[in-house]
Design a protein around this motif. Structure first.
Motif, mmCIF file in Angstrom:
data_model
loop_
_atom_site.group_PDB
_atom_site.id
_atom_site.type_symbol
_atom_site.label_atom_id
_atom_site.label_comp_id
_atom_site.label_asym_id
_atom_site.label_seq_id
_atom_site.Cartn_x
_atom_site.Cartn_y
_atom_site.Cartn_z
ATOM 1 N N SER A 64 0.824 -1.207 0.000
ATOM 2 C CA SER A 64 0.000 0.000 0.000
ATOM 3 C C SER A 64 0.859 1.258 0.000
ATOM 4 O O SER A 64 0.610 2.201 -0.759
ATOM 5 C CB SER A 64 -0.914 -0.013 1.221
ATOM 6 O OG SER A 64 -1.642 1.184 1.314
ATOM 7 N N LYS A 65 1.892 1.261 0.815
ATOM 8 C CA LYS A 65 2.779 2.421 0.893
ATOM 9 C C LYS A 65 3.556 2.607 -0.406
ATOM 10 O O LYS A 65 3.756 3.733 -0.866
ATOM 11 C CB LYS A 65 3.731 2.290 2.073
ATOM 12 C CG LYS A 65 3.031 2.468 3.406
ATOM 13 C CD LYS A 65 3.968 2.222 4.567
ATOM 14 C CE LYS A 65 3.209 2.294 5.859
ATOM 15 N NZ LYS A 65 3.562 3.434 6.669
ATOM 16 N N GLN A 66 3.987 1.497 -1.011
ATOM 17 C CA GLN A 66 4.703 1.591 -2.280
ATOM 18 C C GLN A 66 3.783 2.118 -3.380
ATOM 19 O O GLN A 66 4.204 2.933 -4.207
ATOM 20 C CB GLN A 66 5.288 0.235 -2.667
ATOM 21 C CG GLN A 66 6.499 -0.130 -1.841
ATOM 22 C CD GLN A 66 7.035 -1.520 -2.161
ATOM 23 O OE1 GLN A 66 6.302 -2.401 -2.600
ATOM 24 N NE2 GLN A 66 8.328 -1.712 -1.918
ATOM 25 N N SER A 104 1.186 4.104 -2.979
ATOM 26 C CA SER A 104 1.008 5.543 -2.724
ATOM 27 C C SER A 104 2.227 6.322 -3.175
ATOM 28 O O SER A 104 2.113 7.400 -3.767
ATOM 29 C CB SER A 104 0.759 5.791 -1.237
ATOM 30 O OG SER A 104 -0.449 5.221 -0.827
ATOM 31 N N ARG A 105 3.382 5.778 -2.902
ATOM 32 C CA ARG A 105 4.624 6.440 -3.297
ATOM 33 C C ARG A 105 4.728 6.523 -4.814
ATOM 34 O O ARG A 105 5.133 7.544 -5.366
ATOM 35 C CB ARG A 105 5.815 5.675 -2.704
ATOM 36 C CG ARG A 105 7.167 6.189 -3.093
ATOM 37 C CD ARG A 105 7.393 7.591 -2.515
ATOM 38 N NE ARG A 105 8.601 8.194 -2.995
ATOM 39 C CZ ARG A 105 9.696 8.328 -2.287
ATOM 40 N NH1 ARG A 105 9.744 7.910 -1.052
ATOM 41 N NH2 ARG A 105 10.745 8.908 -2.817
ATOM 42 N N ASN A 106 4.360 5.441 -5.506
ATOM 43 C CA ASN A 106 4.410 5.431 -6.969
ATOM 44 C C ASN A 106 3.467 6.472 -7.570
ATOM 45 O O ASN A 106 3.824 7.151 -8.539
ATOM 46 C CB ASN A 106 4.086 4.039 -7.511
ATOM 47 C CG ASN A 106 5.181 3.037 -7.211
ATOM 48 O OD1 ASN A 106 6.315 3.405 -6.920
ATOM 49 N ND2 ASN A 106 4.834 1.759 -7.246
ATOM 50 N N ALA A 134 2.466 9.242 -6.100
ATOM 51 C CA ALA A 134 3.069 10.553 -5.815
ATOM 52 C C ALA A 134 4.221 10.830 -6.762
ATOM 53 O O ALA A 134 4.360 11.945 -7.286
ATOM 54 C CB ALA A 134 3.533 10.622 -4.365
ATOM 55 N N ASP A 135 5.062 9.829 -6.992
ATOM 56 C CA ASP A 135 6.203 10.006 -7.913
ATOM 57 C C ASP A 135 5.720 10.349 -9.318
ATOM 58 O O ASP A 135 6.278 11.228 -9.975
ATOM 59 C CB ASP A 135 7.056 8.747 -7.959
ATOM 60 C CG ASP A 135 7.903 8.546 -6.704
ATOM 61 O OD1 ASP A 135 8.039 9.498 -5.899
ATOM 62 O OD2 ASP A 135 8.418 7.425 -6.516
ATOM 63 N N GLN A 136 4.669 9.669 -9.788
ATOM 64 C CA GLN A 136 4.128 9.929 -11.124
ATOM 65 C C GLN A 136 3.534 11.340 -11.195
ATOM 66 O O GLN A 136 3.694 12.027 -12.188
ATOM 67 C CB GLN A 136 3.068 8.886 -11.490
ATOM 68 C CG GLN A 136 3.624 7.498 -11.722
ATOM 69 C CD GLN A 136 4.635 7.475 -12.857
ATOM 70 O OE1 GLN A 136 4.435 8.067 -13.904
ATOM 71 N NE2 GLN A 136 5.747 6.787 -12.636
ATOM 72 N N LYS A 170 6.387 13.981 -11.294
ATOM 73 C CA LYS A 170 7.270 13.919 -12.457
ATOM 74 C C LYS A 170 6.710 14.721 -13.617
ATOM 75 O O LYS A 170 7.433 15.111 -14.516
ATOM 76 C CB LYS A 170 7.503 12.471 -12.891
ATOM 77 C CG LYS A 170 8.455 11.738 -11.997
ATOM 78 C CD LYS A 170 8.707 10.338 -12.515
ATOM 79 C CE LYS A 170 9.668 9.602 -11.582
ATOM 80 N NZ LYS A 170 9.921 8.249 -12.053
#
Length: 64
Positions: A50-52, A54-56, A58-60, A63
């Motif tokens: 779940s955290k990964q 969310s991080r992905n 946010a990263d997208q 960018k």
């Protein structure tokens, strides 16, 4: 027939402490501990996923 007193008692929640002495536990209790720890591992892995995710997201977003 008389009912055993143990039947009315709530079952103790299984708790396992890392490094706990295992000599006094039965095979059944050891299997219960393994099941408990496997459930906890699955819960931890779900939290990581779940955290990964969310991080992905946010990263997208950042960018662009």
């Amino acid at each position: 027939m008389a009912k055993d007193d143990d039947d009315d008692r709530p079952k103790k929640k299984i708790v396992h402490e890392i490094g706990q002495e295992l000599a006094l536990l039965s095979v059944k209790e050891l299997h219960e501990r393994i099941a408990l720890l496997k459930e906890e591992i699955a819960r931890l892995e779900g939290s990581i996923a779940s955290k990964q995710a969310s991080r992905n997201v946010a990263d997208q977003f950042f960018k662009k």
